[in-house]
Design an enzyme around this catalytic site. Structure first.
Site, PDB file in Angstrom:
ATOM      1  N   CYS A  88       5.523  -0.490  -0.079  1.00 34.83           N
ATOM      2  CA  CYS A  88       5.777  -0.634  -1.514  1.00 34.83           C
ATOM      3  C   CYS A  88       5.277  -1.989  -2.025  1.00 34.83           C
ATOM      4  O   CYS A  88       5.901  -3.015  -1.733  1.00 34.83           O
ATOM      5  CB  CYS A  88       7.287  -0.482  -1.741  1.00 34.83           C
ATOM      6  SG  CYS A  88       7.881  -1.006  -3.344  1.00 34.83           S
ATOM      7  N   CYS A  91       7.792  -4.263  -3.723  1.00 32.30           N
ATOM      8  CA  CYS A  91       8.764  -4.763  -2.738  1.00 32.30           C
ATOM      9  C   CYS A  91       8.191  -5.969  -2.009  1.00 32.30           C
ATOM     10  O   CYS A  91       8.859  -6.991  -1.826  1.00 32.30           O
ATOM     11  CB  CYS A  91       9.099  -3.681  -1.711  1.00 32.30           C
ATOM     12  SG  CYS A  91       9.798  -2.167  -2.371  1.00 32.30           S
TER      13      CYS A  91
END
Length: 193
Positions: A88, A91
Site C-alpha cells: 500500500c 501506508c
C-alpha cells in the site's frame, strides 16, 4: 527540424515513463506522497470522535511470537493503532512519520503502538520494518474488528484514550509526526479523565 522533433519525443517519453512509474511502483508513489507530507499536506485532522455504539475493548491482537494482547488490557494507556500493508503506497508513505512519533513515545509506558499487518504476513511486514530500520511493533488481528473502526481502507489509524474511548480515526495517509498530532498524543497521555 528532425532534431527538434526528436527532443519532443524524448521529453514526452520521459514524461510518460515517470507517470507509469508513479502509477505502478508502490515505493515511487510512496516517495511522492512523503514529499507532499513534508510540505504540509496530509496532516491529520484532530476532531473529537463520536462515541462507539458498542464496546470495542474486546479487540485482540497477536504478535509474531503468538502472544496475544487485548485492548481491555491496555486500558490506562493511550493506544495508537495503524492498519497497513507492505503493498500500500500511502501506508509506506506515512510509515516514516509513524516511526518518528513512535521514537518520541517508545520509552513512555503510557503510550502503546500497534501496527496491524492487514496482509497477515509477519515475514513480509517484519522484513519491511527491518529493511528500513524501524522498531515499530507489528501485530495481526486476533479478533474481528467493528466496521466503525476499520472498514478495510488502508491505511487507517485509530487512537484510544486511557479510558478506552475512541479519540481519533483517520483513513488515508497522514503525517503523524506533525507538531499538532504530537501534542494531541501528549495531551491524551497527560489526561486524567
Amino acid at each position: 527540424m528532425a532534431n527538434k522533433n526528436l527532443k519532443k519525443y524524448i521529453s514526452n517519453g520521459v514524461f510518460i515513463l515517470v507517470i507509469a512509474v508513479l502509477l505502478f511502483v508502490p515505493s515511487a508513489k510512496a516517495l511522492l506522497i512523503q514529499g507532499l507530507m513534508e510540505v504540509g499536506l496530509f496532516n491529520p485532522s484532530i476532531e473529537k470522535e463520536k462515541p462507539l455504539n458498542n464496546p470495542t475493548l474486546q479487540l485482540s491482537f497477536k504478535d509474531q511470537a503468538g502472544k496475544t494482547i487485548t485492548l481491555n488490557e491496555l486500558k490506562g494507556k493511550v493506544v495508537f493503532i495503524n492498519f497497513w500493508a507492505t503493498w500500500c503506497p500511502p501506508c509506506l508513505a506515512e510509515m516514516p512519520s509513524i516511526n518518528k512519533l513512535y521514537e518520541k513515545y517508545k520509552s513512555n509506558s503510557d503510550v502503546v503502538f500497534l501496527l496491524i499487518d492487514a496482509d497477515s504476513n509477519f515475514e513480509k511486514s517484519l522484513a519491511y520494518m527491518k529493511a528500513r530500520s524501524y522498531a515499530l511493533p507489528v501485530y495481526q488481528m486476533n479478533s474481528s474488528v467493528p466496521e466503525q473502526l476499520f472498514a478495510g481502507s488502508l491505511p487507517t489509524t485509530i487512537v484510544f484514550d486511557k479510558q478506552g474511548r475512541l479519540s481519533f480515526k483517520h483513513e488515508g495517509a497522514a503525517n503523524y509526526n506533525s507538531k499538532k498530532f504530537v501534542e494531541f498524543i501528549g495531551q491524551l497521555r497527560d489526561s486524567t479523565n
